[in-house]
Design an enzyme around this catalytic site. Sequence first.
Site, PDB file in Angstrom:
ATOM      1  CG  ASP A 107      34.810-132.222  12.151  1.00  0.00           C
ATOM      2  OD1 ASP A 107      34.829-131.030  12.509  1.00  0.00           O
ATOM      3  OD2 ASP A 107      34.548-132.575  10.988  1.00  0.00           O
TER       4      ASP A 107
ATOM      5  CG  ASP B 185      44.763-137.402   6.397  1.00  0.00           C
ATOM      6  OD1 ASP B 185      44.107-136.341   6.366  1.00  0.00           O
ATOM      7  OD2 ASP B 185      44.570-138.341   5.596  1.00  0.00           O
TER       8      ASP B 185
ATOM      9  CG  ASP C 222      47.922-141.350   9.318  1.00  0.00           C
ATOM     10  OD1 ASP C 222      47.448-140.278   8.926  1.00  0.00           O
ATOM     11  OD2 ASP C 222      47.766-142.428   8.700  1.00  0.00           O
TER      12      ASP C 222
ATOM     13  CG  ASP D 204      41.510-137.867  -1.867  1.00  0.00           C
ATOM     14  OD1 ASP D 204      40.472-138.392  -2.304  1.00  0.00           O
ATOM     15  OD2 ASP D 204      42.380-138.523  -1.255  1.00  0.00           O
TER      16      ASP D 204
END
Length: 496
Positions: A93, A148, A150, A241
């Site tokens: 995005d 994600d 990281d 989540d």
Amino acid sequence: MFLEYFIIVVYSVSLLLIFMYAIAQLNLLINYLKYKNKEDKSPKFDFNNPDEIPYVTIQLPVYNELYVMKRLLKNIAKIKYPKNKLEIQVLDDSTDESVEMTAKLIKKVQDLGIDIQHIRRTNRQGFKAGALKEGLKTAKGEFIAIFDADFLPKPNWLYETVPYFKNPEIGVVQTRWSHINRNYSTLTKIQAFMLDAHFTLEQVGRNSNGHFINFNGTAGVWRKECIYDAGNWEGDTLTEDIDLSYRAQLKNWKFKYLEKVETPAELPVVISAARTQQFRWNKGGAENFQKMAKRIFTNKNISAKTKIHGLLHLLNSSMFICIFLVAILSIPMLYIKNEYAHLKNYFYIMSFFVVSSLIFFVCYWYMYKNIYGSGIKNFFRYIFAFLTFFSVAMGFSLHNTIAVLEGHFGKKSEFVRTPKFNIITLKDGWKNNKYIKKKPSIHVILEGLLALYFVFGMYSAFIVGNQGGDFGLFPFHLMLFIGFSYVFFKSIFSKA
């Protein structure tokens, strides 16, 4: 007198709620210790049989990740799994120059014969939840792994997690986060301490007794059927989540938590990034309490104990309100205690609630020694780590209280991602990171004033009463002073 009694009531109720939360943590510790050495007899897919290896989709939701995309894709390309049973979706995005860089990196991965797609949206509707939902429309996998930007899963990660879906009741397999830059700074050590408590004591303690746990947004795998059955991803809270996790478990899907499977990740190294993350997590928790509390309470298929743990889980972040109230009111209470002699017995009773801190101390020690080992040296290191964590956690209490109140009262805000840095050692630089928030909020000024307020609290210990002072709350006020000072000065001076 009315004001004094009002302060006493609010202070007492806050202490009582903290004590109840501590008792719930103690119950989780008992569950954890009972389960810790039990053999896992879960049925698993036989990956020696090609027919039992299911199709998996890995989703990588990213947004303006200029500094970590290369590391992320290089790592994901090393994942071991049959290429004809694996696809990777980069749900991008982004709105900056990272888009072009990501496209070039994806092309290199495709040249390795890996099925990877660059999926772009024309808007950020639903934020991360919206991106995951969009990717699900074309996902080929029966199971959906999510990471994600990281996170750096190890090559055999899918082989350690996917086999547990042999049990058709399992909707999610979640792994434990570990931290590649745990020892970078005091800030990263504090964050690691907090997350370690969640990923050992809380997740195992709940999951081992069949209570609700949550998918942690990353480093886990969903059964696609479970996502659809629970109502798909929704972006009406900041913690999508937790939202989907609870909707799935209310529909009787089981979650499997794997404490022994680690997924390394990078912790935020700048306090503005940690503040952003803390705000989102704490506000999202309150939003999910408002969304889920009635559904949990009225559900006839779950036990009373599971309902209590579920509600307390969703109220985790709301404890910051109690902590903040106890902190603010502790100084007026010091004066009330020494002015109203007839309340002497009440204050003796109130002193009992120091047990809450002792319970947390014991609970977190088991978490700490599980990671670092026992022994007298580690115990003394733990004492320092615990006091540091406790002080700074209280220093965040104003910031997190505001987040929680916004969540409970329905104030909507944009999903603000946590800036990533690709920082592992002190040699790595971060000051030119374009994603760092440049201006501290007005809340930071209030935190500085609160640090001074607790200096007054320490001074008050010397002047109240007729017997040379009252130092019972002095250590508490010292920790609050240290915590708010740390958060204030880091927020003012540790920015690009």
